[in-house]
Design a protein around this motif. Structure first.
Motif, PDB file in Angstrom:
ATOM      1  N   PRO A  95      48.451  53.798  91.618  1.00 52.29           N
ATOM      2  CA  PRO A  95      49.147  53.320  92.811  1.00 52.29           C
ATOM      3  C   PRO A  95      50.625  53.668  92.846  1.00 52.29           C
ATOM      4  CG  PRO A  95      48.698  51.513  91.294  1.00 52.29           C
ATOM      5  CD  PRO A  95      47.964  52.705  90.776  1.00 52.29           C
ATOM      6  N   ASP A  96      51.203  54.045  91.662  1.00 46.81           N
ATOM      7  CA  ASP A  96      52.616  54.382  91.652  1.00 46.81           C
ATOM      8  C   ASP A  96      52.856  55.874  91.819  1.00 46.81           C
ATOM      9  OD1 ASP A  96      53.261  54.472  88.049  1.00 46.81           O
ATOM     10  OD2 ASP A  96      51.532  55.076  89.236  1.00 46.81           O
ATOM     11  N   ASP A  97      51.819  56.622  92.204  1.00 46.98           N
ATOM     12  CA  ASP A  97      51.961  58.050  92.407  1.00 46.98           C
ATOM     13  C   ASP A  97      52.818  58.323  93.639  1.00 46.98           C
ATOM     14  OD1 ASP A  97      49.764  60.773  93.335  1.00 46.98           O
ATOM     15  OD2 ASP A  97      51.559  60.765  92.103  1.00 46.98           O
ATOM     16  N   GLU A  98      53.550  59.435  93.606  1.00 49.03           N
ATOM     17  CA  GLU A  98      54.400  59.793  94.736  1.00 49.03           C
ATOM     18  C   GLU A  98      53.556  60.227  95.923  1.00 49.03           C
ATOM     19  OE1 GLU A  98      58.410  62.108  94.700  1.00 49.03           O
ATOM     20  OE2 GLU A  98      56.813  63.586  94.917  1.00 49.03           O
ATOM     21  N   LEU A  99      53.906  59.743  97.099  1.00 55.86           N
ATOM     22  CA  LEU A  99      53.222  60.115  98.331  1.00 55.86           C
ATOM     23  C   LEU A  99      54.182  60.940  99.177  1.00 55.86           C
ATOM     24  CD1 LEU A  99      50.638  59.725 100.070  1.00 55.86           C
ATOM     25  CD2 LEU A  99      51.829  57.815 101.164  1.00 55.86           C
ATOM     26  N   ALA A 100      53.834  62.205  99.414  1.00 58.90           N
ATOM     27  CA  ALA A 100      54.682  63.113 100.183  1.00 58.90           C
ATOM     28  C   ALA A 100      54.238  63.119 101.640  1.00 58.90           C
ATOM     29  CB  ALA A 100      54.609  64.527  99.603  1.00 58.90           C
ATOM     30  N   ILE A 101      55.173  62.768 102.530  1.00 61.28           N
ATOM     31  CA  ILE A 101      54.881  62.630 103.953  1.00 61.28           C
ATOM     32  C   ILE A 101      55.742  63.613 104.729  1.00 61.28           C
ATOM     33  CG2 ILE A 101      54.865  61.045 105.917  1.00 61.28           C
ATOM     34  CD1 ILE A 101      54.931  58.791 103.681  1.00 61.28           C
ATOM     35  N   SER A 102      55.109  64.423 105.546  1.00 65.85           N
ATOM     36  CA  SER A 102      55.837  65.392 106.369  1.00 65.85           C
ATOM     37  C   SER A 102      55.957  64.868 107.800  1.00 65.85           C
ATOM     38  CB  SER A 102      55.103  66.734 106.369  1.00 65.85           C
ATOM     39  OG  SER A 102      55.668  67.625 107.319  1.00 65.85           O
ATOM     40  N   ALA A 103      57.139  65.050 108.378  1.00 66.48           N
ATOM     41  CA  ALA A 103      57.367  64.644 109.772  1.00 66.48           C
ATOM     42  C   ALA A 103      58.468  65.512 110.359  1.00 66.48           C
ATOM     43  CB  ALA A 103      57.744  63.170 109.862  1.00 66.48           C
ATOM     44  N   THR A 104      58.510  65.601 111.673  1.00 68.41           N
ATOM     45  CA  THR A 104      59.577  66.358 112.318  1.00 68.41           C
ATOM     46  C   THR A 104      60.902  65.631 112.137  1.00 68.41           C
ATOM     47  OG1 THR A 104      59.272  65.256 114.438  1.00 68.41           O
ATOM     48  CG2 THR A 104      57.979  67.256 114.055  1.00 68.41           C
ATOM     49  N   ILE A 105      61.986  66.361 112.365  1.00 68.32           N
ATOM     50  CA  ILE A 105      63.319  65.775 112.195  1.00 68.32           C
ATOM     51  C   ILE A 105      63.513  64.581 113.115  1.00 68.32           C
ATOM     52  CG2 ILE A 105      65.789  66.217 112.406  1.00 68.32           C
ATOM     53  CD1 ILE A 105      65.192  69.165 111.756  1.00 68.32           C
ATOM     54  N   SER A 106      63.140  64.735 114.382  1.00 65.25           N
ATOM     55  CA  SER A 106      63.368  63.655 115.349  1.00 65.25           C
ATOM     56  C   SER A 106      62.483  62.449 115.061  1.00 65.25           C
ATOM     57  CB  SER A 106      63.131  64.163 116.775  1.00 65.25           C
ATOM     58  OG  SER A 106      61.834  64.713 116.906  1.00 65.25           O
ATOM     59  N   PHE A 107      61.206  62.667 114.745  1.00 63.60           N
ATOM     60  CA  PHE A 107      60.314  61.547 114.478  1.00 63.60           C
ATOM     61  C   PHE A 107      60.734  60.812 113.209  1.00 63.60           C
ATOM     62  CE2 PHE A 107      56.596  59.305 112.995  1.00 63.60           C
ATOM     63  CZ  PHE A 107      56.069  58.760 114.154  1.00 63.60           C
ATOM     64  N   SER A 108      61.092  61.572 112.196  1.00 62.37           N
ATOM     65  CA  SER A 108      61.530  60.961 110.940  1.00 62.37           C
ATOM     66  C   SER A 108      62.798  60.145 111.153  1.00 62.37           C
ATOM     67  CB  SER A 108      61.773  62.050 109.893  1.00 62.37           C
ATOM     68  OG  SER A 108      62.310  61.502 108.711  1.00 62.37           O
ATOM     69  N   HIS A 109      63.749  60.713 111.894  1.00 69.52           N
ATOM     70  CA  HIS A 109      65.052  60.075 112.075  1.00 69.52           C
ATOM     71  C   HIS A 109      64.986  58.845 112.971  1.00 69.52           C
ATOM     72  CE1 HIS A 109      69.493  60.274 111.956  1.00 69.52           C
ATOM     73  NE2 HIS A 109      69.426  59.792 113.176  1.00 69.52           N
ATOM     74  N   LEU A 128      57.697  57.088  97.670  1.00 69.61           N
ATOM     75  CA  LEU A 128      57.591  57.872  98.895  1.00 69.61           C
ATOM     76  C   LEU A 128      58.553  59.054  98.867  1.00 69.61           C
ATOM     77  CD1 LEU A 128      57.466  55.002 101.543  1.00 69.61           C
ATOM     78  CD2 LEU A 128      55.538  56.316 100.651  1.00 69.61           C
ATOM     79  N   ARG A 129      58.101  60.174  99.390  1.00 69.61           N
ATOM     80  CA  ARG A 129      58.982  61.337  99.577  1.00 69.61           C
ATOM     81  C   ARG A 129      58.791  61.828 101.005  1.00 69.61           C
ATOM     82  NH1 ARG A 129      58.734  67.171  98.121  1.00 69.61           N
ATOM     83  NH2 ARG A 129      56.656  66.809  97.268  1.00 69.61           N
ATOM     84  N   ILE A 130      59.856  61.782 101.789  1.00 69.96           N
ATOM     85  CA  ILE A 130      59.800  62.212 103.179  1.00 69.96           C
ATOM     86  C   ILE A 130      60.252  63.670 103.258  1.00 69.96           C
ATOM     87  CG2 ILE A 130      60.512  61.742 105.535  1.00 69.96           C
ATOM     88  CD1 ILE A 130      58.928  59.488 104.177  1.00 69.96           C
ATOM     89  N   ILE A 131      59.375  64.528 103.740  1.00 70.57           N
ATOM     90  CA  ILE A 131      59.688  65.944 103.919  1.00 70.57           C
ATOM     91  C   ILE A 131      59.923  66.172 105.408  1.00 70.57           C
ATOM     92  CG2 ILE A 131      58.851  68.307 103.626  1.00 70.57           C
ATOM     93  CD1 ILE A 131      57.052  67.236 101.380  1.00 70.57           C
TER      94      ILE A 131
END
Length: 303
Positions: A95-109, A128-131
């Protein structure tokens, strides 16, 4: 299980033997295991007594495995490597594994980052890692675990689940509205600087399409600022440089904070929608399942 334990030698002695056999040295094995050379020698001596035959030939300043020692060394090495690989896999899937999430600049921001702290509070064990990227890359060949995309929901690199659709309407800053005067209809917009953003997405709504929905022709030589990214257009509008198109899901918080003002009651529904996309040929992570579950809950309650 009891029969298996009777067949196996003591694990401590087997660990000492595996290290000594691999390193060809009692001394180096002792250093690796954090014990004395005498302790390693004693464990291997006990192992040899248990088997009833020697595992090493003690030569001048070196040791060599006997034929039976070589067989045991190969078996012990394979077994320990299998255990180590299995433990590594279990830890990577935890459960402590890193989860990489991709999103556009506008949606992420504008949408994801203002809300994601709630997920972290509910699941502090998940890293969490936001790409953030507007250029769309395949989630099958990248290190992305899931992506949040705007579009029609048909992508070959993953399975898409609808989050929500959207509506688009004109927005500006309160200061700009004070100086520009009242804007009541879509036709009133034509005389103002209309801020736009570049995009290669055919589903993205621009000023020409939006105005056409109300039978208004966009000016051929618009006075507004043209930006490379949608996030720049929003900040330009907040800074009083004109009127931009606001996606309700992205600008609702800014309107609530009075950093932006909605103009007119006119709006159009978007042709596309927001989806969460999961790779079809990658192992599913428990952390990813929890994040998608959270997305569903937030999406259902979002404005």
């Amino acid at each position: 299980m009891s029969n298996l334990r009777k067949k196996l030698p003591p694990l401590t002695a087997l660990t000492a033997f595996e290290a000594a056999a691999r390193l060809s040295s009692f001394t180096r094995a002792a250093t690796e295991l954090g014990v004395t050379q005498a302790a390693v020698s004693r464990q291997i001596h006990l192992l040899e007594e248990d088997f009833g035959f020697p595992l090493f030939r003690r030569l001048h300043r070196k040791i060599e495995l006997t034929e039976k020692g070589k067989l045991l060394s190969a078996a012990a090495g394979d077994a320990f490597n299998l255990i180590a690989d299995t433990v590594a896999d279990l830890r990577s899937e935890g459960p402590d594994d890193e989860l990489a999430i991709s999103a556009t600049i506008s949606f992420s921001h504008f949408w994801l980052l203002p809300r994601i702290a709630a997920f972290s509070r509910a699941h502090p064990e998940i890293k969490l890692r936001i790409i953030t990227q507007d250029a769309r890359t395949s989630i099958e060949t990248s290190d992305v675990d899931l992506a949040i995309r705007y579009g029609t929901g048909t992508w070959s690199d993953g399975q898409a689940e609808l989050l929500f659709d959207d509506e688009v309407f004109p927005i500006c800053s309160a200061d700009y509205l004070l100086t520009a005067g009242e804007v009541r209809t879509p036709q009133d917009l034509v005389g103002h600087p209309l801020i736009s953003s570049d995009t290669e997405d055919p589903t993205w709504t621009g000023w020409e399409e939006w105005l056409a929905a109300f039978s208004v022709k966009a000016p051929k030589k618009a006075r507004g600022l043209r930006c490379s990214f949608y996030i720049e257009a929003i900040y330009a509008a907040m800074n009083g440089q004109g009127i931009a198109l606001g996606w309700n899901r992205l600008v609702a918080d800014l309107i609530q904070q009075t950093r932006l003002v909605r103009l007119t009651d006119a709006s159009i529904r978007t042709r596309a929608a927001y989806f969460v996309v999961v790779p079809t040929r990658k192992p599913k992570k428990e952390s990813g399942r929890l994040f998608i579950e959270w997305l569903r809950e937030v999406s259902a309650s979002a404005v």
